[in-house]
Scaffold this motif. Structure first.
Motif, mmCIF file in Angstrom:
data_model
loop_
_atom_site.group_PDB
_atom_site.id
_atom_site.type_symbol
_atom_site.label_atom_id
_atom_site.label_comp_id
_atom_site.label_asym_id
_atom_site.label_seq_id
_atom_site.Cartn_x
_atom_site.Cartn_y
_atom_site.Cartn_z
ATOM 1 N N GLU A 275 -0.355 -4.361 -5.250
ATOM 2 C CA GLU A 275 0.549 -3.318 -5.739
ATOM 3 C C GLU A 275 1.617 -2.996 -4.704
ATOM 4 O OE1 GLU A 275 -2.093 -0.114 -6.598
ATOM 5 O OE2 GLU A 275 -2.523 -0.797 -8.631
ATOM 6 N N GLN A 276 1.198 -2.875 -3.432
ATOM 7 C CA GLN A 276 2.139 -2.559 -2.360
ATOM 8 C C GLN A 276 3.197 -3.641 -2.254
ATOM 9 O OE1 GLN A 276 2.237 0.280 -0.788
ATOM 10 N NE2 GLN A 276 3.992 -0.351 0.444
ATOM 11 N N ALA A 277 2.757 -4.922 -2.305
ATOM 12 C CA ALA A 277 3.686 -6.037 -2.198
ATOM 13 C C ALA A 277 4.657 -6.049 -3.372
ATOM 14 C CB ALA A 277 2.905 -7.353 -2.133
ATOM 15 N N TYR A 278 4.127 -5.737 -4.566
ATOM 16 C CA TYR A 278 4.962 -5.740 -5.764
ATOM 17 C C TYR A 278 6.044 -4.670 -5.683
ATOM 18 C CZ TYR A 278 6.195 -5.572 -10.747
ATOM 19 O OH TYR A 278 6.867 -5.574 -11.940
ATOM 20 N N TYR A 279 5.654 -3.466 -5.271
ATOM 21 C CA TYR A 279 6.637 -2.386 -5.173
ATOM 22 C C TYR A 279 7.674 -2.681 -4.095
ATOM 23 C CZ TYR A 279 3.789 0.423 -8.320
ATOM 24 O OH TYR A 279 3.097 0.892 -9.405
ATOM 25 N N GLU A 280 7.238 -3.291 -2.996
ATOM 26 C CA GLU A 280 8.194 -3.639 -1.932
ATOM 27 C C GLU A 280 9.157 -4.717 -2.412
ATOM 28 O OE1 GLU A 280 5.482 -2.611 1.989
ATOM 29 O OE2 GLU A 280 5.942 -4.715 1.521
#
Lengths: 199, 158
Positions: A29-34
């Protein structure tokens, strides 16, 4: 299910402290939002501050002190204090009490003419003290207990704790606020299997 | 010329290329310098109109190219599609889990109410009643925040 003629009514109450903080993002999720933040940034017009603000009009931005927020993990987390309501802030905490040497949800009898949801609320306040700001979720029970004896029907109600703390009285020797994954350590197998899908 | 006008052909072209950065072929320095047929260069440079020094800033703001900002590379369409598909799969799995949890909770709720109706019709009627001042959401039931309150949990007498 016990027959109407012989059955005694009892209540059990699932008291929950809802999460106080948002869930932690997974690595994906963190990678996707970044990724999307970078994609947006590469397509947006950069803000040119001089276009919007005259020279010197912004003032001394270095003098502004930003507020420091509280930590997401608390002292109760590090100490793993199962009685604390400041523990595991992003998860649900459920109240389990020790009655007669056995851990369970808060149980109680139903008085003559008393509605089920009122009996549930009353039994929690009697057994865990008056210092509980409880909100009963509606009037209907959420489940029928599968571990009840043949001559009784135990209806489970759900309540939220909004403030306060449990203070065991009247036959209750201990209490704890536990997460769904910790519940199995407190309840016996039959009780846990009965309750797990309600958590 | 209206600053908000976009030719329909240009708009259609932009819509077909979502992954390419939006660029214009005009840069701040070239705007206004395209020689019209037979027109001489206007009196006064493009740096000012009537002495207003915000004009070059305005040109930069509206027309400068934004192809690459801070070295962010344009992403391949296949890579983007894979990322979006992976996200959809993850969301679908989460939704399926949520649905399964809710379905189990509903089954238990229904079982309880069906039993209550047979065992105690009066209490069943009370349970089914949707009116009543006890049936509102409490003020203290708040949405979760990124960080907790500095005061922590309100233990009241604690």
């Amino acid at each position: 299910m016990a027959t109407a003629a012989a059955a005694a009514l009892r209540t059990a109450t699932l008291v929950v402290r809802r999460p106080l903080i948002t869930p932690t993002r997974t690595a994906f999720e963190q990678a996707y939002y970044e990724y999307h933040a970078n994609l947006r940034a590469s397509h947006e017009r950069t803000v040119i501050p001089d276009f919007w603000t005259k020279k010197g009009a912004a003032g001394n931005t270095a003098a502004i002190q930003m507020a420091v927020p509280a930590e997401r993990t608390t002292e109760a987390d590090t100490a793993n204090d199962v009685k604390s309501l400041d523990r595991k802030l992003e998860e649900n905490l459920f109240l389990v009490v020790k009655e007669g040497g056995k851990w369970s949800l808060v149980q109680g009898a139903v008085a003559e003419g008393e509605p089920l949801h009122e009996a549930a609320r009353r039994s929690v306040l009697e057994k865990c003290g008056q210092n509980l700001d409880l909100w009963m979720v509606g009037r209907s029970p959420i489940a029928l207990s599968h571990t009840a004896k043949d001559n009784e029907n135990i209806f489970v109600h759900k309540a939220h704790i909004l403030a306060g703390q449990a203070a065991p009285t009247k036959g209750v020797s201990d209490f704890a606020w536990v997460t769904k994954s910790e519940m199995a350590k407190f309840l016996d197998k039959a009780a846990y299997d009965d309750v797990v899908e309600l958590l | 010329m209206s600053l908000l006008a976009v030719r329909p052909a240009a708009l259609a072209r932009l819509a077909r290329t979502p992954f390419a950065a939006v660029t214009t072929n005009r840069s701040a320095s070239s705007f206004g310098n395209k020689p019209a047929a037979g027109a001489a260069k206007k009196k006064g440079s493009s740096n000012a109109i009537g002495g207003d020094s915000r004009y070059p800033l305005l040109k930069e703001y509206l027309y400068a190219s934004h192809a690459e900002v801070d070295g962010v590379a344009e992403v391949d369409a296949d890579v983007h599609a894979t990322i979006e598909r992976a996200w959809s799969v993850a969301q679908r799995d989460l939704a399926a889990q949520r649905h399964a949890d809710l379905a189990a909770k509903y089954r238990r709720l229904r079982e309880a109410m069906v039993t209550l109706e047979q065992v105690d019709p009066d209490r069943f009627a009370t349970a089914m009643d949707r009116e009543g001042e006890d049936q509102y959401f409490p003020r203290l039931l708040k949405a979760p925040t990124e960080t907790p309150a500095k005061t922590g949990w309100d233990y009241r007498r604690g």
